[in-house]
Scaffold this motif. Structure first.
Motif, PDB file in Angstrom:
ATOM      1  N   CYS A 296      -2.909   4.653   0.002  1.00 30.39           N
ATOM      2  CA  CYS A 296      -2.724   3.772   1.259  1.00 30.39           C
ATOM      3  C   CYS A 296      -1.542   2.927   0.993  1.00 30.39           C
ATOM      4  O   CYS A 296      -1.126   2.034   1.764  1.00 30.39           O
ATOM      5  N   SER A 297      -0.499   3.440   0.375  1.00 29.35           N
ATOM      6  CA  SER A 297       0.808   3.005   0.187  1.00 29.35           C
ATOM      7  C   SER A 297       1.751   3.784   0.740  1.00 29.35           C
ATOM      8  O   SER A 297       1.719   5.055   0.960  1.00 29.35           O
TER       9      SER A 297
ATOM     10  N   THR B 193      -1.708  -1.518  -9.673  1.00 29.93           N
ATOM     11  CA  THR B 193      -1.582  -1.531  -8.117  1.00 29.93           C
ATOM     12  C   THR B 193      -1.622  -3.131  -7.550  1.00 29.93           C
ATOM     13  O   THR B 193      -1.721  -3.108  -6.374  1.00 29.93           O
TER      14      THR B 193
ATOM     15  N   HIS C 114      -8.230   2.665  -8.146  1.00 27.55           N
ATOM     16  CA  HIS C 114      -6.604   2.170  -7.924  1.00 27.55           C
ATOM     17  C   HIS C 114      -6.126   3.564  -7.857  1.00 27.55           C
ATOM     18  O   HIS C 114      -4.796   3.779  -7.235  1.00 27.55           O
TER      19      HIS C 114
ATOM     20  N   TYR D 145      -7.068   5.897  -5.650  1.00 33.43           N
ATOM     21  CA  TYR D 145      -7.013   5.916  -4.234  1.00 33.43           C
ATOM     22  C   TYR D 145      -6.254   4.922  -3.474  1.00 33.43           C
ATOM     23  O   TYR D 145      -6.073   5.107  -2.442  1.00 33.43           O
ATOM     24  N   LYS D 146      -6.135   3.862  -4.332  1.00 33.18           N
ATOM     25  CA  LYS D 146      -5.515   2.813  -3.550  1.00 33.18           C
ATOM     26  C   LYS D 146      -4.063   3.159  -3.176  1.00 33.18           C
ATOM     27  O   LYS D 146      -3.425   2.925  -2.012  1.00 33.18           O
ATOM     28  N   TRP D 147      -3.319   3.942  -4.147  1.00 36.71           N
ATOM     29  CA  TRP D 147      -2.059   4.721  -4.029  1.00 36.71           C
ATOM     30  C   TRP D 147      -1.969   5.232  -2.673  1.00 36.71           C
ATOM     31  O   TRP D 147      -0.930   5.331  -1.981  1.00 36.71           O
TER      32      TRP D 147
ATOM     33  N   TRP E 192      -5.542  -0.203   3.893  1.00 32.54           N
ATOM     34  CA  TRP E 192      -6.428  -0.420   2.572  1.00 32.54           C
ATOM     35  C   TRP E 192      -7.717  -1.413   2.861  1.00 32.54           C
ATOM     36  O   TRP E 192      -8.774  -1.069   2.348  1.00 32.54           O
TER      37      TRP E 192
ATOM     38  N   LEU F 237       1.827  -1.569  -0.117  1.00 39.33           N
ATOM     39  CA  LEU F 237       0.587  -1.317   0.113  1.00 39.33           C
ATOM     40  C   LEU F 237       0.427  -1.609   1.760  1.00 39.33           C
ATOM     41  O   LEU F 237       1.226  -2.396   2.200  1.00 39.33           O
TER      42      LEU F 237
ATOM     43  N   ARG G  63     -11.203   0.209   1.649  1.00 41.57           N
ATOM     44  CA  ARG G  63     -11.536   0.085   0.257  1.00 41.57           C
ATOM     45  C   ARG G  63     -13.074   0.031   0.063  1.00 41.57           C
ATOM     46  O   ARG G  63     -13.619   0.498  -0.858  1.00 41.57           O
TER      47      ARG G  63
END
Length: 208
Positions: free
Chosen positions: A90-91, A118, A84, A86-88, A135, A130, A139
């Motif tokens: 892509c935001s 997230t 999560h 790393y998910k940021w 993502w 996002l 992912r």
């Protein structure tokens, strides 16, 4: 099936019915070739087969399991927190990939909170959005890198996965719902496995 084709070849080549011993040999070959399904997730019960001499191996494979991983010059308390973080990236708020997710951060020991942080609603409260197409493309790569890092750094994690591979065990990450991307479930009425089981597939692809 392989069992029937094996016996059919005996019958055609020798013009006789297969013996009891040949039936037993065919059954043994089928067992050697058969994959066994084993479900696992973060709250799995400690029962059934044992891998890595650990009755709790199913929980241990979870992304929630607390084991520090080092990647990109950062220390994360578990795979879930790192994912999560790393998910940021892509935001619209990559700055929120911050200390909260690292060892010693507010989500250290709280992987479910890291996961919730997230979600669509949580991002909205942070004035973030996002980039879903980005993502969705990234992912799997991110999760594969994180799992490979843990595989390289966690000897017990590696032991469990190598034994599962040696014993031809198919790892199924349990998640409810019929359209899960990361997990799957078994329908009670038909026995059909539904869901993509991407987390389980990535675990089974890990190599030294």
């Amino acid at each position: 099936t392989y069992f029937n084709s094996f016996l059919y070849e005996i019958k055609i080549m020798s013009s006789r019915r297969p013996t009891t011993q040949e039936h037993e040999a065919a059954e043994g070959l089928v067992l050697l070739r058969q994959e066994f399904n084993e479900f696992f997730y973060s709250k799995s019960a400690s029962r059934g087969i044992v891998l890595g001499r650990d009755p709790d191996w199913r929980k241990y494979l979870s992304a929630f399991w607390p084991h520090v991983i080092y990647i990109d010059n950062k220390s994360f308390p578990c795979v879930e927190n790192a994912f999560h973080w790393y998910k940021w990236l892509c935001s619209t708020r990559p700055d929120l990939a911050n200390q909260r997710y690292l060892v010693g951060g507010v989500f250290d020991g709280f992987p479910q909170s890291a996961k919730s942080s997230t979600g669509k609603g949580a991002m909205k409260t942070m004035n973030a959005r996002l980039d879903i197409p980005m993502w969705n493309l990234d992912r799997i790569r991110v999760m594969r890198r994180l799992l490979q890092a843990r595989f390289n750094q966690d000897a017990h994690f590696r032991e469990i996965l190598l034994e599962a591979k040696q014993r031809k065990i198919r790892l199924l990450h349990f998640e409810r719902g019929n359209n899960s991307f990361w997990g799957c479930k078994q329908k009670k009425d038909t026995g059909e496995i539904v869901g993509e089981n991407m987390f389980g597939e990535l675990l089974m692809q890990l190599t030294l």
